[in-house]
Write a protein that holds these residues in place. Structure first.
Motif, PDB file in Angstrom:
ATOM      1  N   GLN A 170       0.423  -2.683  -9.718  1.00 23.06           N
ATOM      2  CA  GLN A 170      -1.235  -2.625  -9.548  1.00 23.06           C
ATOM      3  C   GLN A 170      -1.530  -2.025  -9.027  1.00 23.06           C
ATOM      4  O   GLN A 170      -3.085  -0.875  -9.116  1.00 23.06           O
ATOM      5  CB  GLN A 170      -1.523  -4.686 -10.420  1.00 23.06           C
ATOM      6  CG  GLN A 170      -0.723  -4.142 -12.611  1.00 23.06           C
ATOM      7  CD  GLN A 170      -1.499  -5.251 -12.549  1.00 23.06           C
ATOM      8  OE1 GLN A 170      -2.162  -5.833 -12.183  1.00 23.06           O
ATOM      9  NE2 GLN A 170      -0.312  -5.538 -13.278  1.00 23.06           N
ATOM     10  N   ILE A 171      -1.475  -2.984  -7.874  1.00 25.79           N
ATOM     11  CA  ILE A 171      -2.264  -2.315  -6.492  1.00 25.79           C
ATOM     12  C   ILE A 171      -2.039  -1.104  -6.284  1.00 25.79           C
ATOM     13  O   ILE A 171      -2.929  -1.003  -5.552  1.00 25.79           O
ATOM     14  CB  ILE A 171      -2.961  -4.260  -5.455  1.00 25.79           C
ATOM     15  CG1 ILE A 171      -1.028  -3.321  -4.908  1.00 25.79           C
ATOM     16  CG2 ILE A 171      -2.682  -5.149  -6.094  1.00 25.79           C
ATOM     17  CD1 ILE A 171      -1.076  -3.426  -3.100  1.00 25.79           C
ATOM     18  N   TRP A 172      -0.983  -0.544  -5.604  1.00 31.80           N
ATOM     19  CA  TRP A 172      -0.430   0.827  -6.158  1.00 31.80           C
ATOM     20  C   TRP A 172      -1.570   1.495  -6.497  1.00 31.80           C
ATOM     21  O   TRP A 172      -1.896   2.409  -5.746  1.00 31.80           O
ATOM     22  CB  TRP A 172       0.470   0.975  -5.563  1.00 31.80           C
ATOM     23  CG  TRP A 172       1.555   0.282  -4.399  1.00 31.80           C
ATOM     24  CD1 TRP A 172       1.043  -0.026  -2.574  1.00 31.80           C
ATOM     25  CD2 TRP A 172       3.063  -0.408  -3.987  1.00 31.80           C
ATOM     26  NE1 TRP A 172       2.345  -0.721  -2.100  1.00 31.80           N
ATOM     27  CE2 TRP A 172       3.088  -0.933  -2.669  1.00 31.80           C
ATOM     28  CE3 TRP A 172       3.707  -0.868  -4.992  1.00 31.80           C
ATOM     29  CZ2 TRP A 172       4.485  -1.452  -2.121  1.00 31.80           C
ATOM     30  CZ3 TRP A 172       4.987  -1.792  -4.583  1.00 31.80           C
ATOM     31  CH2 TRP A 172       5.477  -1.754  -3.672  1.00 31.80           C
ATOM     32  N   THR A 173      -1.242   1.943  -7.587  1.00 33.65           N
ATOM     33  CA  THR A 173      -1.820   2.625  -8.497  1.00 33.65           C
ATOM     34  C   THR A 173      -3.386   2.889  -8.380  1.00 33.65           C
ATOM     35  O   THR A 173      -3.592   3.470  -8.550  1.00 33.65           O
ATOM     36  CB  THR A 173      -1.142   2.363 -10.010  1.00 33.65           C
ATOM     37  OG1 THR A 173      -0.800   1.216 -10.421  1.00 33.65           O
ATOM     38  CG2 THR A 173       0.173   2.868 -10.287  1.00 33.65           C
ATOM     39  N   GLY A 174      -2.946   1.173  -8.087  1.00 31.42           N
ATOM     40  CA  GLY A 174      -5.246   1.424  -8.023  1.00 31.42           C
ATOM     41  C   GLY A 174      -5.485   1.874  -6.687  1.00 31.42           C
ATOM     42  O   GLY A 174      -7.387   1.963  -7.057  1.00 31.42           O
ATOM     43  N   GLY A 175      -4.215   1.886  -6.004  1.00 28.19           N
ATOM     44  CA  GLY A 175      -4.911   2.931  -4.545  1.00 28.19           C
ATOM     45  C   GLY A 175      -5.100   2.687  -3.633  1.00 28.19           C
ATOM     46  O   GLY A 175      -5.518   2.889  -2.325  1.00 28.19           O
ATOM     47  N   LEU A 176      -4.112   1.371  -3.006  1.00 23.58           N
ATOM     48  CA  LEU A 176      -3.824   0.089  -1.934  1.00 23.58           C
ATOM     49  C   LEU A 176      -2.706   1.834  -1.218  1.00 23.58           C
ATOM     50  O   LEU A 176      -1.950   1.727  -2.851  1.00 23.58           O
ATOM     51  CB  LEU A 176      -4.211  -0.297  -2.546  1.00 23.58           C
ATOM     52  CG  LEU A 176      -5.824  -1.324  -2.799  1.00 23.58           C
ATOM     53  CD1 LEU A 176      -5.074  -2.568  -2.572  1.00 23.58           C
ATOM     54  CD2 LEU A 176      -6.614  -0.913  -2.602  1.00 23.58           C
ATOM     55  N   ASP A 177      -2.088   1.116  -0.215  1.00 27.70           N
ATOM     56  CA  ASP A 177      -1.329   1.278   0.316  1.00 27.70           C
ATOM     57  C   ASP A 177       0.119   0.447   0.699  1.00 27.70           C
ATOM     58  O   ASP A 177       0.838   0.845   0.061  1.00 27.70           O
ATOM     59  CB  ASP A 177      -1.667   1.665   2.050  1.00 27.70           C
ATOM     60  CG  ASP A 177      -3.095   1.908   1.410  1.00 27.70           C
ATOM     61  OD1 ASP A 177      -3.762   3.574   1.003  1.00 27.70           O
ATOM     62  OD2 ASP A 177      -4.216   2.547   2.271  1.00 27.70           O
TER      63      ASP A 177
END
Ligand code: CAP
Ligand code: MG
Length: 433
Positions: A170-177
């Motif tokens: 979720q956090i990766w697809t939300g734009g975080l690295d």
């Protein structure tokens, strides 16, 4: 010689330190009824060749040659010079045993704080420093300009490996690295390390495919030595680029060893500083966080938490900025106001300043204004507490960063970005406590 006079032999306010000497800046409060000069001498003596009374050996030329000298006293601030032979090249435990050892317990001082060290070139050169630094991490993460963005799942412990890895997606697809383990998550029964690595790598592959961006995990390998080594190997074999270590709880020796292991395995090393505040928080006693961060640069971590000035944990702006300066610049000038010494890092790469603790999208631009783009920003509660859940929280965090990079105010950017708007409605622009 009467025992009261021994310590004052270690003070010489006309002394000019040589370039190979290690210099320390200390704040000291002499015990009641004690003169500052004698207390300063006690510090120089106990941290080098001396003890509480005169002993014949102190007169031997080869011993007195390496005695430390307090060469400056300015109110409660003193500077001490240590001849090179007090120290063993390449050993952090040994240097700490001297300059940050017995002196903290001496009755001669009610309080003593080691503020900064000027590491001589020969000592700096006996360390490798960071393997990657900001340019190396930008390269393998393919991030050009903006800060590197990390996120720690919350609740910090208790979730299963599967739940943890799903938050990663979720956090990766939300734009975080970077998906970061929390400092107290290693390998508990509900979330075993090996299982977490396997599941996170699966979710990472999915997220990378869907976003076309590079993603990585900060996997907390903290454990007794042999197990840390095994975990690092497991992470490298799984194809992840980073490991995380709780550098204060494992200790300097273990960290030095892990730095070498990371080199063998081509892993970047992320330093969490949990435990530091036990000795860095009291402004009159202990060791400064700057000291810890500089030591971590010598050893060679790639990231270290340096505080936020505006988040939930102690650490004011001058402190955060001075740490940032000392771990990212090649040459640092003396800061008389803060009693910080100059430094030449002899080519050691910079460490990535990582700001974390109580951050949320509304205050992220303030971190970027303080640290610039060459930093990492780490958010936990300020992502997962978003009313739309972790993915929307991650989107809001990324939007706040993108807005700032583009020079647009958050209020303006939020007009067209619903996730950011919701984050601002929830937390506003408030500092956390
Ligand atoms: C942040 C964090 C970090 C702290 C560490 C936490 O979470 O994961 O461990 O930032 O402190 O558990 O507090 P939140 P520091 O974003 O939810 O606050 O960075 O000062 O070393
Ligand atoms: Mg944490």
């Amino acid at each position: 010689m009467a025992f009261r006079e021994v310590y004052e032999k270690f003070v010489d306010l006309h002394y000019q330190p040589g370039k190979d000497e290690l210099l320390c800046s200390f704040y000291i409060e002499p015990m009641r009824g004690e003169k500052i000069a004698r207390a300063a001498g006690a510090v120089a003596a106990e941290s080098s060749v001396g003890t509480w009374t005169d002993v014949p050996g102190l007169k031997m030329a080869h011993v007195s040659r390496i005695a430390a000298t307090c060469f400056e006293i300015d109110g409660n601030w003193i500077k001490v010079a240590y001849p090179a032979d007090n120290f063993e090249a390449g050993s952090i435990p040994q240097v700490y045993s001297a300059i940050a050892g017995n002196i903290f317990g001496m009755k001669a001082v009610d309080n003593i704080r080691l503020m900064d060290v000027q590491w001589p070139a020969w000592f700096v050169k006996s360390f490798s420093g960071p393997q990657f630094g900001i340019s190396g991490v930008r390269k393998f993460m393919k991030i050009k300009k903006r800060p590197i963005l990390a996120c720690v799942p919350k609740p910090k412990v208790g979730m299963t490996s599967q739940e943890h890895a799903e938050i990663g997606y979720q956090i990766w697809t939300g734009g975080l690295d970077l998906l970061k383990d929390d400092e107290n998550l290693t390998s508990q029964p509900f979330n075993r390390f090996d299982e977490r690595v396997k599941l996170c790598m699966r979710q990472r592959a999915r997220a990378e495919k869907e976003t076309g961006e590079r993603k990585a995990c900060l996997l907390n390998i903290t454990a007794p030595g042999a197990e840390m080594r095994r975990r690092a190997k497991l992470v490298a074999d799984a194809g992840n680029e980073y490991v995380m270590v709780d550098i204060m709880t494992v200790g300097w020796s273990a960290l030095q060893e892990m730095r070498d292991v990371c080199q063998e395995l081509h892993l970047a090393l992320y330093a969490h500083r949990a435990f530091h505040a036990a000795f860095t928080r009291n402004k009159r006693h202990g060791v400064s966080m700057l000291m810890i961060a500089e030591t971590a640069r010598l050893i060679g971590v790639d990231n270290i938490h340096i505080g936020t000035a505006i988040g939930k944990l102690a650490g004011d702006k001058p402190e955060v900025l001075s740490i940032h300066e000392h771990i990212s610049k090649q040459k640092v000038t003396e800061n008389k106001k803060l009693h910080l010494l100059s430094e030449d890092w002899c080519g050691l790469k910079p460490v990535i300043s990582t700001s974390s603790g109580g951050l949320h999208p509304g205050i992220v631009p303030r971190i970027m204004h303080m640290l610039g783009n060459d930093c990492a920003i780490q958010v936990g509660g300020g992502v997962h507490g978003h009313p739309g859940g972790s993915m929307k929280g991650a989107m809001a965090f990324r939007q706040a960063v993108d807005a700032d990079v583009e020079g647009i105010s958050l209020a303006e950017y939020a007009k067209k970005h619903a996730e950011l708007a919701q984050a601002l409605e929830t937390w506003g622009y408030l500092h956390t406590k």
